[in-house]
Design a protein around this motif. Structure first.
Motif, PDB file in Angstrom:
ATOM      1  N   ARG A 140      13.229   0.416 -23.665  1.00 20.78           N
ATOM      2  CA  ARG A 140      14.633   0.813 -23.686  1.00 20.78           C
ATOM      3  C   ARG A 140      15.503  -0.302 -24.243  1.00 20.78           C
ATOM      4  NH1 ARG A 140      16.940   1.978 -18.746  1.00 20.78           N
ATOM      5  NH2 ARG A 140      15.280   0.937 -17.607  1.00 20.78           N
TER       6      ARG A 140
ATOM      7  N   GLY B 151      14.568  -0.613 -28.021  1.00 20.57           N
ATOM      8  CA  GLY B 151      14.768   0.622 -28.778  1.00 20.57           C
ATOM      9  C   GLY B 151      13.565   1.084 -29.572  1.00 20.57           C
TER      10      GLY B 151
ATOM     11  N   GLU C  22      24.929  -7.793 -36.231  1.00 18.65           N
ATOM     12  CA  GLU C  22      25.627  -6.638 -35.657  1.00 18.65           C
ATOM     13  C   GLU C  22      25.462  -6.565 -34.136  1.00 18.65           C
ATOM     14  OE1 GLU C  22      24.703  -3.058 -37.821  1.00 18.65           O
ATOM     15  OE2 GLU C  22      24.610  -4.138 -39.719  1.00 18.65           O
TER      16      GLU C  22
ATOM     17  N   ALA D 261      27.137  -3.668 -32.104  1.00 23.79           N
ATOM     18  CA  ALA D 261      26.458  -2.375 -32.270  1.00 23.79           C
ATOM     19  C   ALA D 261      25.188  -2.325 -31.425  1.00 23.79           C
ATOM     20  CB  ALA D 261      26.136  -2.122 -33.740  1.00 23.79           C
ATOM     21  N   LEU D 262      24.449  -3.426 -31.384  1.00 21.90           N
ATOM     22  CA  LEU D 262      23.239  -3.472 -30.560  1.00 21.90           C
ATOM     23  C   LEU D 262      23.564  -3.322 -29.079  1.00 21.90           C
ATOM     24  CD1 LEU D 262      21.070  -6.278 -32.201  1.00 21.90           C
ATOM     25  CD2 LEU D 262      20.506  -3.859 -31.987  1.00 21.90           C
TER      26      LEU D 262
ATOM     27  N   ALA E 287      26.036  -1.740 -27.760  1.00 21.60           N
ATOM     28  CA  ALA E 287      26.380  -0.332 -27.525  1.00 21.60           C
ATOM     29  C   ALA E 287      25.128   0.554 -27.520  1.00 21.60           C
ATOM     30  CB  ALA E 287      27.373   0.151 -28.574  1.00 21.60           C
ATOM     31  N   GLU E 288      24.199   0.294 -28.435  1.00 13.95           N
ATOM     32  CA  GLU E 288      22.962   1.077 -28.484  1.00 13.95           C
ATOM     33  C   GLU E 288      22.153   0.891 -27.202  1.00 13.95           C
ATOM     34  OE1 GLU E 288      20.821  -0.024 -32.022  1.00 13.95           O
ATOM     35  OE2 GLU E 288      22.527   0.466 -33.301  1.00 13.95           O
ATOM     36  N   ILE E 289      22.043  -0.357 -26.747  1.00  5.94           N
ATOM     37  CA  ILE E 289      21.281  -0.640 -25.537  1.00  5.94           C
ATOM     38  C   ILE E 289      21.954   0.007 -24.321  1.00  5.94           C
ATOM     39  CG2 ILE E 289      20.533  -2.497 -23.993  1.00  5.94           C
ATOM     40  CD1 ILE E 289      20.234  -4.222 -26.620  1.00  5.94           C
TER      41      ILE E 289
ATOM     42  N   GLY F 297      23.641   2.678 -24.359  1.00  3.77           N
ATOM     43  CA  GLY F 297      23.334   4.098 -24.485  1.00  3.77           C
ATOM     44  C   GLY F 297      21.949   4.452 -23.975  1.00  3.77           C
ATOM     45  N   ARG F 298      21.081   3.447 -23.884  1.00  4.95           N
ATOM     46  CA  ARG F 298      19.741   3.660 -23.331  1.00  4.95           C
ATOM     47  C   ARG F 298      19.680   3.277 -21.853  1.00  4.95           C
ATOM     48  NH1 ARG F 298      18.532   1.672 -28.651  1.00  4.95           N
ATOM     49  NH2 ARG F 298      18.101  -0.463 -27.939  1.00  4.95           N
TER      50      ARG F 298
END
Length: 123
Positions: free
Chosen positions: A32, A35, A77, A80-81, A83-85, A87-88
């Motif tokens: 997670r 990613g 970035e 952005a990372l 935010a992606e993490i 989201g997981r």
């Protein structure tokens, strides 16, 4: 300059290891966080992720040493990372900004190992 570089600049690959107690629990958490599934499993106690060319991160079952690792990965970035993490389902637990344009966020795995993601200004 070569005298100032460790190992005389001859290191061709980096494998950064993180000792964990529970392989399955840690495997899920790192998948997670990163990613992606592991790039490969060398055996039933280790999982390895390729982060970039010649840069690897791995977990290994070693209960006696679990919880003491500190790794920092400098990323492009970073926001952005993060935010992606998130989201997981994983949020960072601490953050620091030791200099202008420098940011580091820290995540703790199930054993308390610290995985930092950082940004430094372009040189």
């Amino acid at each position: 300059m070569a005298d100032e570089i460790a190992l005389g600049g001859r290191a061709g690959e980096l494998f950064a290891g993180i000792p964990v107690r529970d392989f399955q629990k840690s495997l899920d958490w790192y998948q997670r966080l990163l990613g992606a599934p592991p790039s490969f499993f060398p055996n039933d106690r280790e999982a390895v992720w390729m982060l970039a060319g010649h840069r690897w991160l791995y977990i290994i079952v070693d209960p006696r040493r679990a919880g003491g690792a500190v790794q920092t990965i400098i990323c492009d970035e970073l926001e952005a990372l993060i935010a992606e993490i998130a989201g997981r389902g994983i949020d960072f637990v601490d953050e620091e900004a030791p200099g202008k344009g420098v940011r580091k966020v820290m995540y703790n795995d199930p054993d308390g190992n610290e995985i930092g993601l950082g940004r430094v200004p372009a040189q």
